[in-house]
Design a protein around this motif. Structure first.
Motif, mmCIF file in Angstrom:
data_model
loop_
_atom_site.group_PDB
_atom_site.id
_atom_site.type_symbol
_atom_site.label_atom_id
_atom_site.label_comp_id
_atom_site.label_asym_id
_atom_site.label_seq_id
_atom_site.Cartn_x
_atom_site.Cartn_y
_atom_site.Cartn_z
ATOM 1 N N TRP A 267 1.699 0.278 3.427
ATOM 2 C CA TRP A 267 2.606 1.346 3.858
ATOM 3 C C TRP A 267 2.246 1.746 5.285
ATOM 4 C CZ3 TRP A 267 2.136 7.078 1.904
ATOM 5 C CH2 TRP A 267 3.186 7.835 2.443
ATOM 6 N N ASN A 268 3.154 1.490 6.211
ATOM 7 C CA ASN A 268 2.982 1.904 7.612
ATOM 8 C C ASN A 268 3.625 3.284 7.776
ATOM 9 O OD1 ASN A 268 1.786 -0.626 8.241
ATOM 10 N ND2 ASN A 268 3.825 -1.526 8.359
ATOM 11 N N ALA A 269 2.877 4.296 7.395
ATOM 12 C CA ALA A 269 3.439 5.628 7.173
ATOM 13 C C ALA A 269 3.938 6.324 8.430
ATOM 14 C CB ALA A 269 2.413 6.511 6.460
ATOM 15 N N ILE A 270 3.316 6.056 9.580
ATOM 16 C CA ILE A 270 3.741 6.745 10.815
ATOM 17 C C ILE A 270 4.335 5.757 11.808
ATOM 18 C CG2 ILE A 270 2.080 8.633 10.505
ATOM 19 C CD1 ILE A 270 0.428 7.305 12.802
ATOM 20 N N ILE A 271 4.939 4.713 11.298
ATOM 21 C CA ILE A 271 5.425 3.631 12.154
ATOM 22 C C ILE A 271 6.454 4.106 13.178
ATOM 23 C CG2 ILE A 271 7.278 2.894 10.580
ATOM 24 C CD1 ILE A 271 6.382 -0.031 11.317
#
Length: 308
Positions: A204-208
């Motif tokens: 999960w690239n949460a702050i992409i």
């Protein structure tokens, strides 16, 4: 002179921060579904700005949705090439969040040991006539075994051992703004190394979608101290002190820190022995030649001539 981050600007961002208007994390249905199962949330942290902001934002989101599953910060210790403040920066973050910090290491040695072994193995094969071409010791942008072997593999191994029956959400602080390659990355993707029958793992690239200003705002609002690589030495990113992806300015920033100067000489010694520059045509030896002994400087000059 090296530029440093404007801390007064960070304080201004902190004063203007409104939790109700904080930037949300990016979500996909797959991530949301796993979080509802109270999956393990493991956030990779380096001590750098993006992983710190990511951990803060994800922790806030988990609290908001009532997540009660295990939460852990995971730091992959890169050994001699790591900034000395990286471990302490991760510890400060863990203490702030009240999360466990799991530090993992490659059992066969750090990244410099890996580069040295790669070189010695190749020389042995060449000497035995089992190969016809010498290859460079260093990892490259196209062959980043430093990341796969010292980060991804050891982190997955540790999480599999610790949470064999849990779904796992592996969180990174990757942002689209960082590079053209990262701009094309998805918000989430299945992670085979953490997936088994009846068990799901995903990245999960949460702050992409975040900008760098939003990253700094998040950190300042939490009252977290930035890594010394930024505030004291003027580096723009934190990973290995000397990274194959580093800009010239960041290499110079690393070399200006006395903690990093012994490993600098060790890496230059490998350049001289192998005749391969650290970054393609850029010799690490040229970043801070004043740190080299006369003998090492002479060896580098000979290596450059041999390389040509």
């Amino acid at each position: 002179m090296l530029q440093t981050i404007d801390l007064s600007s960070l304080r201004t961002r902190s004063n203007a921060y409104n939790p109700a208007r904080a930037r949300d994390v990016a979500l996909t249905p797959e991530v949301a579904a796993l979080l509802r199962t109270d999956a393990v949330v493991a956030i990779g942290v380096s001590g750098g700005k993006d992983s710190v902001a990511c951990a803060l934002a994800v922790a806030r989101h988990l609290d908001a949705i009532g997540h009660t599953g295990p939460r852990v910060l995971v730091h992959s210790d890169l050994g001699r090439v790591e900034w000395k403040d990286s471990g302490p920066a991760c510890e400060r973050l863990a203490a702030h969040l009240g999360w466990e910090l799991l530090t993992v290491r490659r059992q066969a040695g750090d990244i410099l040991a890996r580069w040295e072994k790669r070189w010695s193995n190749n020389v042995e094969r060449y000497r035995d006539l089992s190969c016809v071409r010498l290859i460079l010791p260093w990892s490259t942008p196209a062959l980043r075994f430093c990341t796969s072997e010292l980060k991804s593999a050891v982190v997955s191994r540790a999480l599999n051992k610790r949470y064999p029956a849990h779904n796992v959400v592996n969180v990174t602080g990757v942002r689209r703004q960082e590079s053209s390659a990262r701009s094309k990355m998805p918000v989430s993707t299945p992670l085979a190394s953490l997936s088994t029958k009846g068990r799901t793992g995903l990245t999960w690239n949460a702050i992409i979608e975040w900008t760098i200003d939003e990253v700094f705002t998040e950190i300042a609002a939490a009252g977290q101290a930035l890594h010394k690589a930024y505030t004291v030495y003027g580096a723009s990113r934190v990973s290995c002190a000397y990274c194959i992806m580093s800009s010239l300015d960041d290499l110079r920033a690393a070399a200006s820190c006395t903690d990093n100067q012994d490993v600098y000489r060790e890496m230059v010694r490998l350049e001289a022995e192998s005749t391969f520059a650290f970054q393609g045509q850029r010799w690490l030896a040229d970043v801070a030649p004043h740190l080299l002994s006369p003998e090492l400087a002479t060896a580098v000059a000979s290596a450059k001539a041999a390389a040509i």
